[in-house]
Design an enzyme around this catalytic site. Sequence first.
Site, PDB file in Angstrom:
ATOM      1  N   HIS A 135     -51.856 -57.776 -21.227  1.00 18.21           N
ATOM      2  CA  HIS A 135     -50.486 -56.411 -21.108  1.00 18.21           C
ATOM      3  C   HIS A 135     -51.856 -55.361 -21.399  1.00 18.21           C
ATOM      4  CE1 HIS A 135     -46.940 -55.824 -23.042  1.00 18.21           C
ATOM      5  NE2 HIS A 135     -47.273 -54.392 -22.693  1.00 18.21           N
ATOM      6  N   ASP A 188     -51.842 -54.889 -25.154  1.00 19.18           N
ATOM      7  CA  ASP A 188     -51.163 -53.128 -24.853  1.00 19.18           C
ATOM      8  C   ASP A 188     -51.438 -51.948 -24.927  1.00 19.18           C
ATOM      9  OD1 ASP A 188     -48.867 -52.215 -24.271  1.00 19.18           O
ATOM     10  OD2 ASP A 188     -47.540 -52.141 -26.192  1.00 19.18           O
TER      11      ASP A 188
END
Length: 426
Positions: A61, A306
Amino acid sequence: MSKLLIRNGRVIDPASGRDEIADVLIWGGVVAAVGAGLDGRGAPVFDATGLVVAPGFIDMHAHLREPGFAHAETIETGSRAAAAGGFTSVCAMPNTAPVNDNPTVTSYIIERASRHALTNVFPIGAITAGCGGEALAEIGSMKNAGAVAISDDGRPVMNARVMRRALETALSFDLPIIQHCEDLNLSAGGDMHEGFESTRLGVRGIPGCSEDVIVARDILLAEATGARYHVAHVSTRRSTELVGQAKARGLPVTCEATPHHMSLADSDMPPYDSNYKMKPPLRSRDDVAAVVEAIASGIVDAIATDHAPHPGSEKMQEFERCPFGIIGFETALGVALETLYHAGKAPLARIVALFTTGPARVLNLDRGTLALGVAGDVTIFDPERPWTYDLNRSLSKSRNSPFDGKTFRGGPMAAVVDGAVVWRRE
Ligand SMILES: [Zn+2]
């Protein structure tokens, strides 16, 4: 094709259960042998004495921002920062401009990566056209072009009917569907976790239940369709419980946790510091403890960064106006070692699994192991050596991190992709 003999490291390969001092020989770009006292046949030697030698880390991610936001990051700079975090594979989220919702963009990313990236780059396609939440994206042809999953990350699929169709379609193409779980009606206007801290600071809150209700809804939809469903950046106690219950019932539900959600709470944020502003927001201490518990108990499948670069010009406004997101490649392992290993919450092999076999399984990648014949991707790290993160020396184009100046115990030492050392700590 690259050859490399990595000598005398502590080889931890969760896929085989191996944890012993050994050599790793990469020949022709693939793992050729693992064992003691290997003959390197003239290959360059990397002395890994005192270091851990693991399969190449996979970040499932990340936002590489290209195409469209090259002022924040490019595939080249992002992959460089990833390598400096010990990652050898990075999955690129589709919220670029244009959005990766069709095979042309998917192919463009793969093409750019093949020429400019230090690491492997696996594109994640959008679920819906333009990540708009309505019409489905060109899911099948993106898979053919190389997409390894679909997600509208940054935006949840709010419409349950669309989500059901998306799950059915993902199932037919055998792709996992990754959801950024946030009920936009519940979170509207919020800039940090809703609780004592948001009240104290006078900032509008994002309640924990805005995550929980989407996780709960989607698990029901995943059960109804049989599709593989993955919760991105799990951040609340309730959502870890929901994923745990789904797993206990045998559903193909998985989740990831970020380094920041396992280590920082809302109360750790210096007032109005936008380097602590992201979605989901930093939650309560109890939520942070729940994320760590979920990692220790096996509910969490992967650690994912992220990584979300934003240039200083965007992050240095009033708190409410700043975009959400922080960079995370270079500090991920340091945070994980400190929060999980040195705190006695998880052994090294488990942490390695969260960076390797875990994401490889979710995404069906033929990586994340040192099995013979597999691509020669290796992450070499020191679990003990102290080092200090100097944000100004980050290889990312952006500087939005809450970990500037922090001293970590243990971190990455080298990244090897297809047998080539693409990054090494000076
Ligand atoms: Zn997200």
